[in-house]
Enzyme design. Structure first.
Site, mmCIF file in Angstrom:
data_model
loop_
_atom_site.group_PDB
_atom_site.id
_atom_site.type_symbol
_atom_site.label_atom_id
_atom_site.label_comp_id
_atom_site.label_asym_id
_atom_site.label_seq_id
_atom_site.Cartn_x
_atom_site.Cartn_y
_atom_site.Cartn_z
ATOM 1 N N HIS A 270 34.650 3.976 58.559
ATOM 2 C CA HIS A 270 35.420 4.926 59.383
ATOM 3 C C HIS A 270 35.130 4.650 60.860
ATOM 4 C CE1 HIS A 270 37.600 8.468 60.399
ATOM 5 N NE2 HIS A 270 36.778 9.409 60.007
ATOM 6 N N HIS A 311 43.519 -0.390 56.482
ATOM 7 C CA HIS A 311 43.619 1.057 56.712
ATOM 8 C C HIS A 311 44.208 1.708 55.472
ATOM 9 C CE1 HIS A 311 44.602 4.882 58.643
ATOM 10 N NE2 HIS A 311 43.756 4.509 59.586
ATOM 11 N N ASP A 368 39.973 0.111 65.566
ATOM 12 C CA ASP A 368 38.602 -0.310 65.915
ATOM 13 C C ASP A 368 38.474 -1.780 66.253
ATOM 14 O OD1 ASP A 368 37.865 1.986 63.416
ATOM 15 O OD2 ASP A 368 37.221 2.206 65.497
HETATM 16 C C1 SDX Z 1 39.267 4.361 60.884
HETATM 17 O O1 SDX Z 1 41.742 7.360 57.811
HETATM 18 C C2 SDX Z 1 41.931 7.198 59.098
HETATM 19 O O2 SDX Z 1 42.929 7.577 59.663
HETATM 20 C C3 SDX Z 1 40.745 6.513 59.813
HETATM 21 C C4 SDX Z 1 40.958 6.175 61.279
HETATM 22 C C5 SDX Z 1 41.064 7.446 62.141
HETATM 23 O O3 SDX Z 1 41.597 7.344 63.252
HETATM 24 O O4 SDX Z 1 40.481 8.494 61.736
HETATM 25 O O5 SDX Z 1 42.135 5.398 61.435
HETATM 26 C C6 SDX Z 1 39.769 5.382 61.834
HETATM 27 O O6 SDX Z 1 38.380 4.661 60.130
HETATM 28 C C7 SDX Z 1 39.918 3.007 60.835
HETATM 29 C C8 SDX Z 1 39.340 2.104 59.709
HETATM 30 C C9 SDX Z 1 38.051 1.487 60.230
HETATM 31 N N1 SDX Z 1 37.328 0.762 59.137
HETATM 32 C C10 SDX Z 1 37.282 -0.577 59.113
HETATM 33 O O7 SDX Z 1 37.846 -1.317 59.905
HETATM 34 C C11 SDX Z 1 36.392 -1.124 57.999
HETATM 35 C C12 SDX Z 1 37.102 -2.285 57.293
HETATM 36 N N2 SDX Z 1 38.215 -1.739 56.533
HETATM 37 C C13 SDX Z 1 38.035 -1.471 55.112
HETATM 38 O O8 SDX Z 1 36.756 -1.008 54.809
HETATM 39 C C14 SDX Z 1 39.206 -0.704 54.509
HETATM 40 O O9 SDX Z 1 40.344 -1.339 54.936
HETATM 41 C C15 SDX Z 1 39.346 0.781 54.766
HETATM 42 C C16 SDX Z 1 38.116 1.530 54.403
HETATM 43 C C17 SDX Z 1 39.697 1.045 56.183
HETATM 44 C C18 SDX Z 1 40.510 1.283 53.890
HETATM 45 O O10 SDX Z 1 40.102 1.098 52.581
HETATM 46 P P1 SDX Z 1 41.039 1.533 51.356
HETATM 47 O O11 SDX Z 1 42.249 2.237 51.804
HETATM 48 O O12 SDX Z 1 40.171 2.212 50.351
HETATM 49 O O13 SDX Z 1 41.562 0.179 50.841
HETATM 50 P P2 SDX Z 1 40.939 -0.609 49.646
HETATM 51 O O14 SDX Z 1 39.473 -0.742 49.854
HETATM 52 O O15 SDX Z 1 41.446 -0.036 48.388
HETATM 53 O O16 SDX Z 1 41.577 -2.062 49.926
HETATM 54 C C19 SDX Z 1 42.722 -2.518 49.238
HETATM 55 C C20 SDX Z 1 42.431 -4.002 49.036
HETATM 56 C C21 SDX Z 1 41.151 -4.275 48.270
HETATM 57 O O17 SDX Z 1 41.302 -5.545 47.661
HETATM 58 P P3 SDX Z 1 41.835 -5.591 46.095
HETATM 59 O O18 SDX Z 1 40.897 -4.712 45.291
HETATM 60 O O19 SDX Z 1 43.260 -5.097 46.128
HETATM 61 O O20 SDX Z 1 41.729 -7.065 45.709
HETATM 62 O O21 SDX Z 1 42.262 -4.638 50.320
HETATM 63 C C22 SDX Z 1 40.936 -5.143 50.412
HETATM 64 C C23 SDX Z 1 40.118 -4.429 49.362
HETATM 65 O O22 SDX Z 1 39.017 -5.249 48.957
HETATM 66 N N3 SDX Z 1 40.462 -4.826 51.768
HETATM 67 C C24 SDX Z 1 39.764 -5.657 52.535
HETATM 68 C C25 SDX Z 1 39.577 -4.977 53.747
HETATM 69 N N4 SDX Z 1 40.145 -3.762 53.685
HETATM 70 C C26 SDX Z 1 40.690 -3.675 52.448
HETATM 71 N N5 SDX Z 1 39.292 -6.905 52.305
HETATM 72 C C27 SDX Z 1 38.610 -7.472 53.329
HETATM 73 N N6 SDX Z 1 38.398 -6.880 54.544
HETATM 74 C C28 SDX Z 1 38.866 -5.630 54.774
HETATM 75 N N7 SDX Z 1 38.653 -5.050 55.953
#
Ligand code: SDX
Length: 434
Positions: A270, A311, A368
């Site tokens: 997050h 996201h 971010d």
């Molecule tokens: C913020 O919710 C909000 O609005 C948050 C925010 C706000 O203003 O409040 O926008 C602020 O928190 C932005 C996000 C910051 N976090 C990051 O940048 C951390 C990296 N991102 C990931 O951890 C992830 O993308 C999340 C946590 C942001 C979202 O995760 P989800 O929605 O649970 O997605 P998921 O894990 O189910 O991913 C779907 C697929 C998966 O692969 P498969 O199982 O389909 O094979 O995408 C992959 C994930 O492994 N994936 C990634 C990835 N993000 C998702 N793979 C590599 N790197 C990534 N960053």
């Protein structure tokens, strides 16, 4: 005119043939919702949606996100227009009160916030309890909750006037507490707020001035700081906002609720991602290493993720990331900095956006990805990045809390579960345990 027939969704149990009609509720924009409040009574079933991937927790009039189109609206105003035309305090007013303020309303609001920026002098003693190398987010978790120990006269959650005072105190004082956390970690004396400075200029003053020399940022840097605060102000029902709402549903006081939001924001999934992006870029080190790290990001057995990418809602560019990138270019040019990490970040973005793994999963840069590069250029230590996110998001958190408190009824949030543990079994005395 006869009322239009209620739109319903019929759910049928294929084993028993029983079915239940559930109301469909529609909003201004976005997916319609199936109101399941009668489901358990009608069917004896719960729904199951770990991580709330398809569950609406509330109705809200504050922020709308269109994840497919990459659109973010605050009370109907597009974030790109607010970032270009508004100010952080005007955006705070909009989030809190629902409309853009008239000229005098904005001036009155700015005056109220300015006059609440000082904190009780005894709060300094709270900081003394922390190690100098404590993470500033750890300090913020503590001192924001401590505000409830100093501002007793505005904690009656049922009194709209006290809710208003608390909202103003939180928006006004959290920047001061944040700057104090930064000074404490540097071993520098705290810098008091100055009422003749704008919100963003005052925050930069409290962070970077020292008794021996006042810090006077250029207008471009003040504008960039204010824009960063606008971009992080609110974002619908994200993890930290949902934490604030759930805490508030138990009738906890607003200071405690905001402290709970800070704890949730800290996580690298997050708000902690902005710090994690810089640490990731440091680890990658050179663009020649990008392919290796992209392979690690795809490898499920490797915990490495591309921080600042992906996201839950945006399956297109995060509109805030685009504005943040523009600010990044402006600030680095203003400061005459040629940061190799920016080049590295841009190359990483270019390669990732052409990689089928990221394209297929609609993983784009989020808010971010570039913010840390700007904040580093402005002189903030990397540990302060998430603190700045919390400073800005306080406006969204307290606006969402206020909206919940203004609902006709306040019901405690109490999710259920699917129990998968052992069936009931008799106690086993120690002598009989194998
Ligand atoms: C913020 O919710 C909000 O609005 C948050 C925010 C706000 O203003 O409040 O926008 C602020 O928190 C932005 C996000 C910051 N976090 C990051 O940048 C951390 C990296 N991102 C990931 O951890 C992830 O993308 C999340 C946590 C942001 C979202 O995760 P989800 O929605 O649970 O997605 P998921 O894990 O189910 O991913 C779907 C697929 C998966 O692969 P498969 O199982 O389909 O094979 O995408 C992959 C994930 O492994 N994936 C990634 C990835 N993000 C998702 N793979 C590599 N790197 C990534 N960053």
């Amino acid at each position: 005119m006869t009322d239009a027939p209620e739109k319903t969704f019929t759910l049928t149990n294929d084993q028993t043939g029983e079915s239940v009609k559930l109301p469909i509720v529609e909003g201004t924009y976005g997916p319609h919702c199936i109101d399941i409040r009668t489901l358990h009574k009608a069917t004896g079933h719960f729904t199951l949606d770990p991580s709330f991937t398809a569950t609406g927790s509330c109705k809200s009039r504050i922020t709308y996100i269109d994840g497919d189109e990459g659109i973010l609206l605050h009370r109907g105003y597009n974030i790109k227009e607010l970032a270009a035309e508004s100010s952080y305090l005007e955006t705070c007013y909009l989030l809190l009160y629902g409309d853009l303020p008239k000229e005098q309303e904005l001036k009155d609001f700015e005056d109220i916030i300015t006059q609440h920026t000082m904190v009780h002098e005894q709060i300094k003693a709270v900081y003394q309890g922390f190690r100098r190398d404590a993470h500033p987010m750890a300090i913020m978790c503590g001192v924001v909750g401590t505000m409830a120990a100093f501002y007793h006269d505005s904690l009656d959650i049922w009194d709209p006037e006290q809710r208003r005072i608390s909202a103003h105190r939180l928006i006004a004082k959290i920047p001061t507490l944040a700057a104090m956390a930064m000074k404490y970690s540097k071993g520098q004396p705290y810098v008091y707020p100055k009422n003749d400075l704008s919100f963003a200029a005052n925050f930069l003053h409290m962070c970077f001035s020292v008794p021996a020399e006042e810090y006077i940022p250029t207008p471009a840097l003040v504008r960039a700081m204010d824009r960063i605060l606008i971009l992080h102000a609110d974002h619908e029902q994200n993890a930290s906002t949902s934490t604030v709402r759930l805490a508030g549903s138990s009738q906890a006081n607003p200071m405690a609720c905001i402290a709970s939001g800070i704890t949730s924001l800290w996580g690298p999934s997050h708000g902690g991602a902005n710090q994690a992006v810089l640490e990731m870029l440091d680890e990658i080190g050179h663009k020649d290493n990008i392919p290796e790290f992209l392979e690690r990001a795809k490898d499920k057995s490797d915990p490495f993720k591309l921080m600042g990418f992906g996201h839950r809602v945006y399956k297109n560019f995060d509109p805030r990331a685009a504005v943040m990138k523009e600010s990044c270019d402006e600030v680095l040019e203003e400061l005459g900095i040629n940061d190799p990490q920016l080049e590295l970040a841009m190359e990483l973005e270019r390669i990732a956006l052409n990689d089928p793994y990221f394209i297929d999963r609609k993983l784009f840069p989020n808010v971010d990805f570039y913010s840390g590069i700007i904040l580093k250029a402005m002189g903030f230590p990397v540990e302060m990045f998430t603190v700045l996110f919390a400073v800005s998001r306080t406006a969204g958190w307290i606006s969402q809390w206020k909206e919940m408190m203004e609902e006709p009824t306040l019901k405690i949030g109490r999710p259920r579960q699917l129990y998968t543990g052992p069936a009931e079994r008799p106690y086993v005395p120690m002598s009989k345990r194998k």
